[in-house]
Motif scaffolding. Sequence first.
Motif, PDB file in Angstrom:
ATOM      1  N   SER A 122      -4.279  -1.724   6.096  1.00 48.68           N
ATOM      2  CA  SER A 122      -5.338  -1.993   5.457  1.00 48.68           C
ATOM      3  C   SER A 122      -6.255  -0.679   5.763  1.00 48.68           C
ATOM      4  O   SER A 122      -6.739  -0.139   4.600  1.00 48.68           O
ATOM      5  CB  SER A 122      -6.317  -3.131   6.204  1.00 48.68           C
ATOM      6  OG  SER A 122      -5.431  -4.257   6.129  1.00 48.68           O
ATOM      7  N   CYS A 149      -5.367  -4.199  -6.210  1.00 50.46           N
ATOM      8  CA  CYS A 149      -4.757  -5.648  -5.399  1.00 50.46           C
ATOM      9  C   CYS A 149      -3.386  -5.403  -4.855  1.00 50.46           C
ATOM     10  O   CYS A 149      -2.383  -5.160  -5.353  1.00 50.46           O
ATOM     11  CB  CYS A 149      -4.762  -6.822  -6.376  1.00 50.46           C
ATOM     12  SG  CYS A 149      -4.377  -8.339  -5.568  1.00 50.46           S
ATOM     13  N   VAL A 150      -3.303  -5.392  -3.467  1.00 50.54           N
ATOM     14  CA  VAL A 150      -2.002  -5.337  -2.723  1.00 50.54           C
ATOM     15  C   VAL A 150      -1.718  -6.726  -1.997  1.00 50.54           C
ATOM     16  O   VAL A 150      -2.387  -7.252  -1.266  1.00 50.54           O
ATOM     17  CB  VAL A 150      -2.364  -4.117  -1.679  1.00 50.54           C
ATOM     18  CG1 VAL A 150      -0.846  -3.869  -0.984  1.00 50.54           C
ATOM     19  CG2 VAL A 150      -2.917  -2.710  -2.297  1.00 50.54           C
ATOM     20  N   ILE A 153      -4.736   2.031   3.474  1.00 48.57           N
ATOM     21  CA  ILE A 153      -4.959   1.446   1.826  1.00 48.57           C
ATOM     22  C   ILE A 153      -6.257   1.882   1.595  1.00 48.57           C
ATOM     23  O   ILE A 153      -6.673   2.521   0.473  1.00 48.57           O
ATOM     24  CB  ILE A 153      -4.766   0.209   1.578  1.00 48.57           C
ATOM     25  CG1 ILE A 153      -3.179  -0.234   1.734  1.00 48.57           C
ATOM     26  CG2 ILE A 153      -5.017  -0.265   0.358  1.00 48.57           C
ATOM     27  CD1 ILE A 153      -2.743  -1.776   1.775  1.00 48.57           C
ATOM     28  N   GLU A 154      -7.402   1.549   2.296  1.00 46.33           N
ATOM     29  CA  GLU A 154      -8.601   1.852   2.086  1.00 46.33           C
ATOM     30  C   GLU A 154      -8.871   3.306   2.038  1.00 46.33           C
ATOM     31  O   GLU A 154      -9.649   3.979   0.875  1.00 46.33           O
ATOM     32  CB  GLU A 154      -9.593   1.098   3.193  1.00 46.33           C
ATOM     33  CG  GLU A 154      -9.563  -0.167   3.137  1.00 46.33           C
ATOM     34  CD  GLU A 154     -10.369  -1.102   2.346  1.00 46.33           C
ATOM     35  OE1 GLU A 154     -11.300  -0.333   1.447  1.00 46.33           O
ATOM     36  OE2 GLU A 154     -10.462  -2.417   2.330  1.00 46.33           O
ATOM     37  N   ILE A 201      -6.717  -6.825  -0.456  1.00 40.43           N
ATOM     38  CA  ILE A 201      -5.391  -6.815   0.305  1.00 40.43           C
ATOM     39  C   ILE A 201      -5.022  -8.163   0.816  1.00 40.43           C
ATOM     40  O   ILE A 201      -5.955  -8.889   1.465  1.00 40.43           O
ATOM     41  CB  ILE A 201      -5.567  -5.805   1.546  1.00 40.43           C
ATOM     42  CG1 ILE A 201      -6.034  -4.398   0.897  1.00 40.43           C
ATOM     43  CG2 ILE A 201      -4.315  -5.998   2.265  1.00 40.43           C
ATOM     44  CD1 ILE A 201      -6.423  -3.656   2.128  1.00 40.43           C
ATOM     45  N   GLY A 225       0.849  -1.137  -0.123  1.00 45.48           N
ATOM     46  CA  GLY A 225      -0.117   0.081  -0.244  1.00 45.48           C
ATOM     47  C   GLY A 225       0.862   1.101  -0.046  1.00 45.48           C
ATOM     48  O   GLY A 225       1.826   1.312   0.841  1.00 45.48           O
ATOM     49  N   ASP A 238       0.183  -6.424   3.775  1.00 44.85           N
ATOM     50  CA  ASP A 238      -0.701  -5.750   4.517  1.00 44.85           C
ATOM     51  C   ASP A 238       0.066  -5.032   5.847  1.00 44.85           C
ATOM     52  O   ASP A 238      -0.819  -4.570   6.725  1.00 44.85           O
ATOM     53  CB  ASP A 238      -1.974  -6.055   5.180  1.00 44.85           C
ATOM     54  CG  ASP A 238      -1.750  -7.497   5.989  1.00 44.85           C
ATOM     55  OD1 ASP A 238      -0.964  -7.818   6.155  1.00 44.85           O
ATOM     56  OD2 ASP A 238      -2.886  -7.821   6.519  1.00 44.85           O
TER      57      ASP A 238
END
Length: 226
Positions: A59, A39-40, A62-63, A76, A15, A43
């Motif tokens: 996470s 797509c990561v 990233i979101e 993730i 991310g 995390d």
Amino acid sequence: MHRTMRRLLIAVAHGDDETLGAGGTIAKLADDGVRISLCVLTDDDGSRSENGLGATPRSSAIEAAAKILGIERVRIHSYGDNRLDTVGQLELNRVFEREVREFEPDTVFTTSVSDLSLDHQIVSRAARVAGRPGRGSVREVRCFEVRSATDCGEASGMPAFRPNCWQPLDASHLERKLEALRAYGSEVESWPSSRSERGVRALAEYRGSQVCREYAEAFELLRSVL
Ligand SMILES: [Zn+2]
């Protein structure tokens, strides 16, 4: 003839790679109505935990960044940061092949095999395999540059990142990129780090000036089927 992009899959190890590499382009494409999936593969931040700083789940960052950029779908995975070389390449190829089957992107963006980060190289190979010509939907594959990882690419022993595709950006898209970067908090460093806001802006200005535009992001276009 110009091919219209409709569905974009972004394949990254970490991310923030997507934001540093293509955040302005992602914001622009989202505004243009392109549906975007991220797509990561990892995390957490393994290098931080090795330094006794404690691994922090990425996470939520990233979101948050994805929301700012207009990414509608986020996947993730929980592979270890800086440890993708301990996972078989075939397994990672299959992760992205599944993404291609499910999301049916016409375009894939990923990191460059020229990057110093081994994770970036491994992800790039997996994304290229998933986006190869065949039964899949992918017609275009591009690599982006990630400040620090691509900057140090000469140490990778791979051929240098050589952009051949520029996406001009206006100020609003660059601002969205910087806002998304801020969602990553401690990952943003202070000037004169290349990962500082000023460093990111400087690269956007430099890439823009190469094509006589205010700002731009640069890509290596690997394949485009019109
Ligand atoms: Zn990275």
